[in-house]
Design a protein around this motif. Structure first.
Motif, PDB file in Angstrom:
ATOM      1  N   PRO A   1       0.806  -1.223   0.000  1.00  0.00           N
ATOM      2  CA  PRO A   1       0.000   0.000   0.000  1.00  0.00           C
ATOM      3  C   PRO A   1       0.839   1.273   0.000  1.00  0.00           C
ATOM      4  O   PRO A   1       0.390   2.312  -0.502  1.00  0.00           O
ATOM      5  CB  PRO A   1      -0.820  -0.114   1.297  1.00  0.00           C
ATOM      6  CG  PRO A   1      -0.895  -1.581   1.569  1.00  0.00           C
ATOM      7  CD  PRO A   1       0.424  -2.136   1.099  1.00  0.00           C
ATOM      8  N   LYS A   2       2.042   1.209   0.553  1.00  0.00           N
ATOM      9  CA  LYS A   2       2.891   2.403   0.599  1.00  0.00           C
ATOM     10  C   LYS A   2       3.299   2.875  -0.795  1.00  0.00           C
ATOM     11  O   LYS A   2       3.740   4.005  -0.958  1.00  0.00           O
ATOM     12  CB  LYS A   2       4.142   2.121   1.435  1.00  0.00           C
ATOM     13  CG  LYS A   2       3.884   1.775   2.889  1.00  0.00           C
ATOM     14  CD  LYS A   2       5.189   1.568   3.631  1.00  0.00           C
ATOM     15  CE  LYS A   2       4.968   1.173   5.081  1.00  0.00           C
ATOM     16  NZ  LYS A   2       4.460  -0.208   5.185  1.00  0.00           N
ATOM     17  N   ARG A   3       3.181   1.990  -1.781  1.00  0.00           N
ATOM     18  CA  ARG A   3       3.570   2.344  -3.147  1.00  0.00           C
ATOM     19  C   ARG A   3       2.474   3.090  -3.915  1.00  0.00           C
ATOM     20  O   ARG A   3       2.729   3.607  -4.999  1.00  0.00           O
ATOM     21  CB  ARG A   3       3.921   1.073  -3.925  1.00  0.00           C
ATOM     22  CG  ARG A   3       5.133   0.332  -3.388  1.00  0.00           C
ATOM     23  CD  ARG A   3       6.391   1.091  -3.674  1.00  0.00           C
ATOM     24  NE  ARG A   3       7.580   0.342  -3.266  1.00  0.00           N
ATOM     25  CZ  ARG A   3       8.816   0.747  -3.501  1.00  0.00           C
ATOM     26  NH1 ARG A   3       9.020   1.886  -4.131  1.00  0.00           N
ATOM     27  NH2 ARG A   3       9.851   0.028  -3.099  1.00  0.00           N
ATOM     28  N   ILE A   4       1.269   3.120  -3.373  1.00  0.00           N
ATOM     29  CA  ILE A   4       0.126   3.633  -4.113  1.00  0.00           C
ATOM     30  C   ILE A   4      -0.097   5.115  -3.832  1.00  0.00           C
ATOM     31  O   ILE A   4      -0.063   5.563  -2.685  1.00  0.00           O
ATOM     32  CB  ILE A   4      -1.151   2.843  -3.761  1.00  0.00           C
ATOM     33  CG1 ILE A   4      -0.930   1.348  -4.002  1.00  0.00           C
ATOM     34  CG2 ILE A   4      -2.335   3.338  -4.583  1.00  0.00           C
ATOM     35  CD1 ILE A   4      -0.509   0.993  -5.409  1.00  0.00           C
ATOM     36  N   GLY A   5      -0.326   5.882  -4.906  1.00  0.00           N
ATOM     37  CA  GLY A   5      -0.643   7.294  -4.796  1.00  0.00           C
ATOM     38  C   GLY A   5      -1.672   7.671  -5.842  1.00  0.00           C
ATOM     39  O   GLY A   5      -2.223   6.817  -6.542  1.00  0.00           O
ATOM     40  N   ALA A   6      -1.932   8.962  -5.968  1.00  0.00           N
ATOM     41  CA  ALA A   6      -2.892   9.444  -6.966  1.00  0.00           C
ATOM     42  C   ALA A   6      -2.555  10.875  -7.338  1.00  0.00           C
ATOM     43  O   ALA A   6      -2.137  11.663  -6.485  1.00  0.00           O
ATOM     44  CB  ALA A   6      -4.321   9.351  -6.442  1.00  0.00           C
ATOM     45  N   ILE A   7      -2.725  11.202  -8.622  1.00  0.00           N
ATOM     46  CA  ILE A   7      -2.494  12.554  -9.107  1.00  0.00           C
ATOM     47  C   ILE A   7      -3.753  13.059  -9.808  1.00  0.00           C
ATOM     48  O   ILE A   7      -4.606  12.267 -10.209  1.00  0.00           O
ATOM     49  CB  ILE A   7      -1.317  12.625 -10.103  1.00  0.00           C
ATOM     50  CG1 ILE A   7      -1.567  11.693 -11.306  1.00  0.00           C
ATOM     51  CG2 ILE A   7       0.006  12.278  -9.411  1.00  0.00           C
ATOM     52  CD1 ILE A   7      -0.585  11.877 -12.441  1.00  0.00           C
TER      53      ILE A   7
END
Length: 224
Positions: free
Chosen positions: A169-175
């Motif tokens: 989960p630490k790898r997931i982001g959003a732009i």
């Protein structure tokens, strides 16, 4: 892709210009995840900034229904949609079909194949890709207009859930894209599917133009 198996690949945290709050509830693993805010490239802090120095996000309850929460933050859930009682696709379309509206939820799963090694697929088992002309620090997409028609971005409704299998989960982001939609990132890299992949397991986008490659569970280019 019946021979594929979930990857257990894990890696160090990538600081992807987002506000992070870990959600490891006492109820069990299905409630463990984090909340992320959708970020604009212009709002991104320096790549070397520590998450410890960033202000905490508001924490809504970890969603289990697949329905958007009341704010724009996304919930990253360290378990699959099925494990959270969901069926269907959340609204994710297949192949060349146009994604008319962002899905209510998305799922990223790590699988293995002889050609690509460990790579990510969505809930429809469509291979997911990254673009060398994008940037990861800060996270930014440089694929729009005709490019985004050929390579549809993995978008999600704001307030939606991102379910994971074999992905940290630490790898997931959003732009936030130029059109205002929220796009999921892995290891800072915006992720896409390929309109030329029409069947589950297709990998026709691998190596296209020398700039498109299947994305691995930490945002790396996949290779056997």
């Amino acid at each position: 892709m019946t021979s594929d198996s979930n990857s257990t690949a894990r890696g160090p945290v990538t600081r992807a210009a987002l506000t992070v709050l870990l959600l490891c509830g006492l109820a069990g693993a299905t409630a463990c995840g984090k909340t992320i805010s959708v970020t604009d490239a212009s709002d991104a802090p320096p790549a070397a900034a520590s998450a410890a120095t960033q202000p905490p996000a508001a924490q809504p309850p970890a969603g289990q229904s697949g329905q958007p929460t009341s704010n724009s933050a996304l919930q990253v859930v360290d378990s699959t949609a099925a494990q959270n009682g969901l069926t269907g696709t959340g609204g994710t379309v297949v192949g060349a079909a146009v994604q008319e509206a962002p899905p209510k939820w998305v799922q990223l799963s790590a699988v293995q194949s002889p050609r690509l090694g460990t790579h990510l697929i969505n809930v429809n088992q469509a291979t997911l890709y990254r673009f060398d002309k994008d940037t990861a620090q800060p996270s930014q997409s440089n694929c729009a207009d005709d490019c985004a028609t050929t390579w549809p971005p993995v978008t999600i409704v704001e307030g939606g859930n991102v379910y994971l299998a074999g992905v940290d989960p630490k790898r997931i982001g959003a732009i936030r894209r130029q059109d205002g939609q929220a796009q999921v990132t892995v290891g800072g890299w915006p992720v896409y599917r390929f309109s030329g992949d029409v069947k589950p397991g297709d990998t026709n986008g691998q190596g296209v133009g020398g700039t498109w490659f299947a994305v691995g569970p930490t945002g790396e280019k996949s290779a056997p």
